[in-house]
Design a protein around this motif. Structure first.
Motif, PDB file in Angstrom:
ATOM      1  N   ARG A  12      32.613  76.030 -55.081  1.00  0.00           N
ATOM      2  CA  ARG A  12      33.866  75.971 -55.841  1.00  0.00           C
ATOM      3  C   ARG A  12      34.852  75.035 -55.160  1.00  0.00           C
ATOM      4  O   ARG A  12      34.789  74.813 -53.957  1.00  0.00           O
ATOM      5  CB  ARG A  12      34.467  77.364 -55.973  1.00  0.00           C
ATOM      6  CG  ARG A  12      33.706  78.282 -56.910  1.00  0.00           C
ATOM      7  CD  ARG A  12      34.629  79.365 -57.417  1.00  0.00           C
ATOM      8  NE  ARG A  12      34.719  80.481 -56.490  1.00  0.00           N
ATOM      9  CZ  ARG A  12      35.770  81.297 -56.418  1.00  0.00           C
ATOM     10  NH1 ARG A  12      36.813  81.100 -57.195  1.00  0.00           N
ATOM     11  NH2 ARG A  12      35.761  82.310 -55.581  1.00  0.00           N
ATOM     12  N   ASP A  13      35.778  74.528 -55.963  1.00  0.00           N
ATOM     13  CA  ASP A  13      36.801  73.618 -55.459  1.00  0.00           C
ATOM     14  C   ASP A  13      38.055  74.395 -55.092  1.00  0.00           C
ATOM     15  O   ASP A  13      38.530  75.228 -55.867  1.00  0.00           O
ATOM     16  CB  ASP A  13      37.165  72.573 -56.513  1.00  0.00           C
ATOM     17  CG  ASP A  13      36.033  71.612 -56.781  1.00  0.00           C
ATOM     18  OD1 ASP A  13      35.881  71.165 -57.929  1.00  0.00           O
ATOM     19  OD2 ASP A  13      35.299  71.300 -55.821  1.00  0.00           O
ATOM     20  N   PHE A  14      38.580  74.084 -53.909  1.00  0.00           N
ATOM     21  CA  PHE A  14      39.832  74.675 -53.455  1.00  0.00           C
ATOM     22  C   PHE A  14      40.789  73.555 -53.043  1.00  0.00           C
ATOM     23  O   PHE A  14      40.360  72.528 -52.502  1.00  0.00           O
ATOM     24  CB  PHE A  14      39.597  75.630 -52.283  1.00  0.00           C
ATOM     25  CG  PHE A  14      38.830  76.860 -52.669  1.00  0.00           C
ATOM     26  CD1 PHE A  14      37.445  76.877 -52.612  1.00  0.00           C
ATOM     27  CD2 PHE A  14      39.492  77.998 -53.109  1.00  0.00           C
ATOM     28  CE1 PHE A  14      36.728  77.999 -52.978  1.00  0.00           C
ATOM     29  CE2 PHE A  14      38.788  79.131 -53.475  1.00  0.00           C
ATOM     30  CZ  PHE A  14      37.400  79.129 -53.415  1.00  0.00           C
ATOM     31  N   TRP A  15      42.081  73.818 -53.286  1.00  0.00           N
ATOM     32  CA  TRP A  15      43.105  72.818 -52.989  1.00  0.00           C
ATOM     33  C   TRP A  15      44.221  73.410 -52.159  1.00  0.00           C
ATOM     34  O   TRP A  15      44.571  74.589 -52.314  1.00  0.00           O
ATOM     35  CB  TRP A  15      43.718  72.299 -54.302  1.00  0.00           C
ATOM     36  CG  TRP A  15      42.784  71.514 -55.149  1.00  0.00           C
ATOM     37  CD1 TRP A  15      41.922  71.996 -56.090  1.00  0.00           C
ATOM     38  CD2 TRP A  15      42.607  70.092 -55.138  1.00  0.00           C
ATOM     39  NE1 TRP A  15      41.222  70.955 -56.667  1.00  0.00           N
ATOM     40  CE2 TRP A  15      41.626  69.788 -56.107  1.00  0.00           C
ATOM     41  CE3 TRP A  15      43.179  69.052 -54.412  1.00  0.00           C
ATOM     42  CZ2 TRP A  15      41.210  68.474 -56.357  1.00  0.00           C
ATOM     43  CZ3 TRP A  15      42.762  67.757 -54.666  1.00  0.00           C
ATOM     44  CH2 TRP A  15      41.795  67.484 -55.626  1.00  0.00           C
ATOM     45  N   GLY A  16      44.782  72.574 -51.293  1.00  0.00           N
ATOM     46  CA  GLY A  16      46.011  72.956 -50.621  1.00  0.00           C
ATOM     47  C   GLY A  16      47.189  72.691 -51.541  1.00  0.00           C
ATOM     48  O   GLY A  16      47.047  72.134 -52.636  1.00  0.00           O
ATOM     49  N   ARG A  17      48.377  73.067 -51.075  1.00  0.00           N
ATOM     50  CA  ARG A  17      49.570  72.906 -51.908  1.00  0.00           C
ATOM     51  C   ARG A  17      50.138  71.495 -51.834  1.00  0.00           C
ATOM     52  O   ARG A  17      50.976  71.124 -52.660  1.00  0.00           O
ATOM     53  CB  ARG A  17      50.628  73.910 -51.479  1.00  0.00           C
ATOM     54  CG  ARG A  17      50.244  75.345 -51.780  1.00  0.00           C
ATOM     55  CD  ARG A  17      51.386  76.285 -51.508  1.00  0.00           C
ATOM     56  NE  ARG A  17      51.078  77.650 -51.923  1.00  0.00           N
ATOM     57  CZ  ARG A  17      51.934  78.658 -51.873  1.00  0.00           C
ATOM     58  NH1 ARG A  17      53.163  78.452 -51.436  1.00  0.00           N
ATOM     59  NH2 ARG A  17      51.573  79.857 -52.260  1.00  0.00           N
TER      60      ARG A  17
END
Length: 122
Positions: A109-114
């Protein structure tokens, strides 16, 4: 579950340097790739650099020779060293990772920082 937290960024003069860091935490089984994107005002998000588990790295042409991405697999972290910064590097920089979460088998899965703002003044 999984979080990416960036640090670094701020205001720098053209020709200067900055270092961005990103750490992933949570229920991580395996991280495939960690990379950096950026989004300038009024523009689409742009991929900047990637660091793979194997140790290989790749960059967008516009930052080659100026930016260096480095990854610490043991710490689940990735840094972006930015040298010879130009006004056109001004953007919000986002950390991204493709991660297999514990208990989700091989599904990535793809995760992103803010995001963190980098502003380069001329």
């Amino acid at each position: 579950q999984v979080q990416l937290v960036e640090s670094g960024g701020g205001l720098v003069q053209a020709g200067g340097s900055q270092r961005l860091s990103c750490a992933a935490s949570g229920s991580i089984f395996y991280i495939n790739v960690m990379d950096w994107y950026r989004q300038a005002p009024g523009k689409q998000r742009e991929w900047v650099a990637a660091a793979f588990t194997s140790g290989s790295t790749t960059y967008v042409e516009s930052v080659k020779g100026r930016f260096t991405i480095s990854r610490d697999n043991a710490k689940n972290s990735v840094d972006l060293q930015m040298n010879d910064l130009k006004p056109e590097d001004t953007a919000v920089y986002y950390c991204h990772a493709s991660i297999i979460v514990l208990g989700e088998a091989s599904r990535s899965r793809d995760f992103w920082g803010r995001g963190t703002q980098v502003t380069v003044s001329s």
